[in-house]
Design an enzyme around this catalytic site. Structure first.
Site, short mmCIF file in Angstrom:
data_model
loop_
_atom_site.label_atom_id
_atom_site.label_comp_id
_atom_site.label_asym_id
_atom_site.label_seq_id
_atom_site.Cartn_x
_atom_site.Cartn_y
_atom_site.Cartn_z
N CYS A 69 11.02 -12.06 -0.01
CA CYS A 69 9.89 -11.29 0.08
C CYS A 69 10.22 -9.99 0.53
O CYS A 69 10.98 -9.89 1.51
CB CYS A 69 8.71 -12.00 0.53
SG CYS A 69 7.11 -11.13 0.46
N CYS A 73 4.52 -10.42 6.19
CA CYS A 73 3.08 -10.80 6.58
C CYS A 73 3.30 -11.92 8.05
O CYS A 73 4.08 -12.70 7.60
CB CYS A 73 2.44 -11.41 5.60
SG CYS A 73 2.16 -10.49 4.22
N CYS A 76 2.68 -15.64 7.30
CA CYS A 76 3.56 -16.16 6.14
C CYS A 76 3.90 -17.79 6.44
O CYS A 76 4.61 -17.90 7.43
CB CYS A 76 4.34 -15.48 5.63
SG CYS A 76 5.12 -16.14 4.05
#
Length: 347
Positions: A69, A73, A76
């Site tokens: 990714c 975040c 996550c």
């Protein structure tokens, strides 16, 4: 007749009765299984196998085909421990096995699924599932940052739902969460994708993870302006080895909100008709999750315990170790009008 021969005769009679009942039950279970198969997965009888044991149907599957990714975040729970992605032909073979086992909806996720689409990997899977497998619903969950209009031009016709993750309508909050890359505006990108979804006839959905940084936010006006078909609101969830624990790549404990805080957020947004709330209790066991090796992930113990790959042992064997709770799946509204042809949306 003496007592002992009488007892022996009764035992023999009992044995014959039990054997007859067993044979009858076995025959009925086979008939029930065959009926379920002939009904194409629409009959509850499909949930009984040849041995009279409960057999799970992978009606809706979330395929996390990549862990990579471009966002970071903090909460996550599918972190980038490996960059492995199946070859396209093997991924298609697994999807075909799932369809043959009763799958109606496939959701492609990650990581960020569009990070691997320079060679049209995701687009080809979407087209294969809709055109070749003729699945009622094909969807994607993305952070939206890598989606280009040309993807919609080529593959939009095959996609039913695009869900874009957005945890805040304040850019500073997105920065704190890690839902951003560089100076690009996550929120501007969200509105642009909403427009493309309308233009190319793809149902638009929003996913939000409620955490300590956004739990006091009121998103009502922004959600109303965007007008998604569904706004999925998740309570921040800890998974040992992923975003919690000694072996984790992220430490999400600081993002966790209490049940009461989550309920207060839901109450604040009770007037939003498209809101679909999912607490930790509802979320943990109600998803069929496939990892990048096409292994089902069992989250019942607060971690992700993988089954063997469906490519090696088949769907029926692997799904036994998925920890999937069908009742909770139905309770959280997992089955809904998920084909854009049935949604009757005004484009």
């Amino acid at each position: 007749m003496p007592l002992s021969p009488l007892v022996a005769s009764l035992k023999m009679l009992l044995h014959l009765c039990v054997s007859a009942l067993y044979s009858l039950g076995n025959a009925l279970s086979k008939l029930i299984w065959i009926k379920g198969a002939r009904d194409g997965g629409t009959s509850p009888a499909q949930w009984v196998d040849r041995n009279g044991q409960q057999a799970m149907t992978p009606t809706s599957v979330n395929y996390h085909f990549t862990r990579k990714c471009n966002y970071k975040c903090g909460f996550c729970f599918h972190t980038a421990k490996t960059s492995f992605v199946l070859p396209l032909d093997e991924a298609k073979r697994g999807l075909k096995l799932l369809k043959e086992s009763g799958m109606e909806k496939i959701n492609f996720s990650g990581g960020e699924p569009f990070i691997h689409d320079k060679g049209d990997f995701l687009g080809q899977l979407v087209q294969f599932c809709k055109q070749d497998l003729q699945l009622p619903s094909v969807s994607i969950v993305s952070n939206g940052s890598l989606i280009k209009e040309k993807w919609f031009q080529k593959y939009g016709v095959y996609l039913d739902i695009l869900a874009v993750s957005c945890d805040s309508f304040d850019e500073a909050t997105n920065q704190l969460i890690g839902r951003t890359q560089g100076r690009k505006s996550h929120i501007e990108g969200l509105f642009k994708i909403r427009t493309w979804c309308q233009q190319y006839r793809v149902a638009f959905k929003i996913n939000s993870v409620i955490n300590t940084f956004n739990v006091d936010e009121d998103m009502t006006e922004s959600i109303a302006e965007l007008g998604p078909v569904r706004w999925k609101v998740f309570q921040c969830l800890l998974i040992d080895g992923e975003n919690a624990g000694e072996s984790a790549l992220r430490e999400a404990e600081r993002f966790v909100v209490s049940d009461q805080q989550f309920q207060e957020f839901l109450s604040r947004h009770s007037g939003v008709s498209c809101l679909v709330p999912e607490s930790n209790e509802k979320m943990r066991n109600s998803y069929l999750i496939l990892d990048e090796y096409m292994r089902f992930l069992d989250c019942r113990e607060g971690r992700k315990d993988p089954s063997k790959s469906i490519l090696d042992v088949g769907v029926k064997e692997a799904i036994r170790f998925s920890g999937f709770d069908e009742n909770m799946f139905l309770m959280r509204g997992g089955k809904y009008l998920w084909s854009k042809a049935d949604m009757k949306l005004e484009w």
